[in-house]
Design a protein around this motif. Sequence first.
Motif, PDB file in Angstrom:
ATOM      1  N   THR A  31       0.851  -1.194   0.000  1.00 35.10           N
ATOM      2  CA  THR A  31       0.000   0.000   0.000  1.00 35.10           C
ATOM      3  C   THR A  31       0.880   1.234   0.000  1.00 35.10           C
ATOM      4  O   THR A  31       1.884   1.290   0.717  1.00 35.10           O
ATOM      5  N   LEU A  68      -4.818  -5.367  -6.662  1.00 36.60           N
ATOM      6  CA  LEU A  68      -4.906  -4.123  -5.907  1.00 36.60           C
ATOM      7  C   LEU A  68      -6.350  -3.760  -5.574  1.00 36.60           C
ATOM      8  O   LEU A  68      -6.658  -3.374  -4.442  1.00 36.60           O
ATOM      9  N   VAL A  69      -7.239  -3.881  -6.559  1.00 36.91           N
ATOM     10  CA  VAL A  69      -8.628  -3.442  -6.361  1.00 36.91           C
ATOM     11  C   VAL A  69      -9.408  -4.440  -5.511  1.00 36.91           C
ATOM     12  O   VAL A  69     -10.000  -4.073  -4.479  1.00 36.91           O
ATOM     13  N   LYS A  73      -6.753  -6.433  -2.301  1.00 37.76           N
ATOM     14  CA  LYS A  73      -6.509  -5.595  -1.126  1.00 37.76           C
ATOM     15  C   LYS A  73      -7.788  -5.410  -0.312  1.00 37.76           C
ATOM     16  O   LYS A  73      -7.787  -5.514   0.921  1.00 37.76           O
ATOM     17  N   PHE A  74      -8.882  -5.097  -1.011  1.00 36.25           N
ATOM     18  CA  PHE A  74     -10.150  -4.855  -0.316  1.00 36.25           C
ATOM     19  C   PHE A  74     -10.584  -6.096   0.459  1.00 36.25           C
ATOM     20  O   PHE A  74     -10.912  -6.025   1.645  1.00 36.25           O
ATOM     21  N   ALA A 117     -10.731  -0.069   0.830  1.00 32.01           N
ATOM     22  CA  ALA A 117     -10.777   0.211  -0.607  1.00 32.01           C
ATOM     23  C   ALA A 117      -9.600   1.083  -1.039  1.00 32.01           C
ATOM     24  O   ALA A 117      -8.905   0.769  -2.012  1.00 32.01           O
ATOM     25  N   GLY A 138      -5.902  -0.119  -1.674  1.00 27.32           N
ATOM     26  CA  GLY A 138      -5.476  -0.726  -2.933  1.00 27.32           C
ATOM     27  C   GLY A 138      -4.635   0.203  -3.785  1.00 27.32           C
ATOM     28  O   GLY A 138      -4.183  -0.186  -4.871  1.00 27.32           O
ATOM     29  N   SER A 198      -4.473   1.288  -9.031  1.00 27.16           N
ATOM     30  CA  SER A 198      -4.458   2.379  -8.064  1.00 27.16           C
ATOM     31  C   SER A 198      -5.580   3.381  -8.336  1.00 27.16           C
ATOM     32  O   SER A 198      -6.261   3.844  -7.411  1.00 27.16           O
ATOM     33  N   SER A 203      -8.872   1.762  -7.349  1.00 29.08           N
ATOM     34  CA  SER A 203      -8.992   1.699  -5.887  1.00 29.08           C
ATOM     35  C   SER A 203      -9.361   3.061  -5.311  1.00 29.08           C
ATOM     36  O   SER A 203     -10.183   3.162  -4.391  1.00 29.08           O
TER      37      SER A 203
END
Length: 598
Positions: free
Chosen positions: A128, A325-326, A329-330, A362, A365, A396, A399
């Motif tokens: 992150t 990432l989207v 990560k969430f 969120a 991400g 990115s 996100s």
Amino acid sequence: MMRAFLKTEAGSTVVLLAATLAALLWANSPWGASYESFWHTEAGFAFGATEFSLDLRRWVNDGLMTIFFFVIGLEISYEVRLGQLRDRRLVAVPAIAALGGMIVPAAVYLAFNAGGPAAGGWGVPIATDTAFVLGLLAVVGARCPDPLRAFLLTLAIVDDVLAMMIIAIFYTASLSVPALVAAALLLAAIMTLRWLKIWRAPAYILLGFALWVATLESGVHPTLVGIALGVLVFVYAPSDRKLLRAGEAVQQFTSEPSAGAAREAARSVQRAVSVNERLQLRLHPWSSYVIVPVFALANAGVRLDGETLRAALTSPVTLGIALGLVLGKFAGITIGTWIPLRLNWGVLPGNLVWGQLLGGAAVSGIGFTVALFIVDLAFDDAEIAAQAKIGILTGSLLSALVGWIAFKLAWNRGGVCAPPDVEPEEELPVLLAVPVGPGDHVRGPADATVTIVEYGDFECPFCGGLHEVLQELMERDPDVRLVFRHFPLRNMHPRAVAAALVAESAADAGRFWEMHDILYANQRFLTDEDLGHYAAELDVEPWKDVPRHSRRLARDERSGRDGGVRGTPTLFFNGVRYQGALNAASIIRAVEEARKSP
């Protein structure tokens, strides 16, 4: 320190974004070919027949970024000893959330690339970018709660530590044993100087540079030197002796101004603050406003022509990173937050709710600095590296958009943040929501005509001042009883919950009020070690049955909020919320009025 960090990181976001856009414009301009040729320009120095040379990109990635990671090492050391990471209950949730936020994105990436030539890039979507995340939180609303920022900052610090471990273990291609031995000896020399308390900056700079060169030659990524040296820098809370000496020096300068007195006052004040904090104050702006933007300028430039974009649309590398990432990560942070809360392994700072946490998950991400850093280590193929960078930029941006929508939805439902121009008005109740019962902590006779219910926080200085007033009142007036309920201000006082839990452990042994008085007498000293000492004095086991005691705290807090409590200390006299001053005369007057009321 945390507020200064937040301010610097959020403020530098604009500079970082500008550097990223500049890199993209340069790489896609008519002079795009000069982008790569410039950053591959060799630069170095020579000592006689010995030469040392790197291209400009490596000077940035391996050199300047060592300073960036040195600052991270300073932050880690400070937070572990004096900051957010010293309280294991507050650390547990964001730490496990950070772990989930790394495992799931890596799994998403490998779902697209396992067994392929780009499988080694699984580390790209795990990190992150703290600067972009905090910058976005500043943009979506200044009224977003500080506990959410504290939670994400703790998560980001743990994320950085885990990312550095992954880089050291999985992205070290080959090792040179002689260089590694030399690096170990140089690190031992630095630790020896620290042990001997020899504080000469030139010695540390010379040994640090030699350690960096040895580590670079060993095959281990030299930025790990930055983390190691940052962690080794001393950090301590100002001692009473140093504070007293600084105060005396300032007083001396005030009474007899002179150049010598001014110099002594400046030195005394400076010595009261640890080297770690002084270095952070000096280096953090350079790291955030210069080093990271230069890194973005050197690494974010990727050609975005039709052919490259078409290849990226179907590339498993781009898809794996963007979705990692989207979605990864969430999902990872959400699951990693839910598990420790469900199992009572830790608590959240402040009164965070799931709407806030989902928004934070969120925006986490947004991966940039460390993600680009790992791209440089993971991929030798320029085409795959370009697809990875497109995945980082796409993931990115998505996100940030998802996080923005989450916050907007929360606003519309009266949740996470309030728009800056809206100040919601609240008509607070004035009556005690939950009557005094057998489970309350009561001091004084059961048949007293006046009952004072206090919602307090053991780390709150105003509560400490009121404690003395109430003690004096009860010594003079035997017809008053005091009821204490917990209302720890988690976002302002990180030690308040731990102190309350220890007080509840003492209550199990019938010694609540003894612990209550000890805690208020030692408000500046509420570390886990201090609390353990106080518990030992009363022959109490400090961390016994934490889940049950946590539920007790939650009940007290809930009853307080239902009764209009929004801060500490808050008092109720015979069930009616007191809204006057907290000095002795006002409290005595309120007691007399309560006694006369029917």
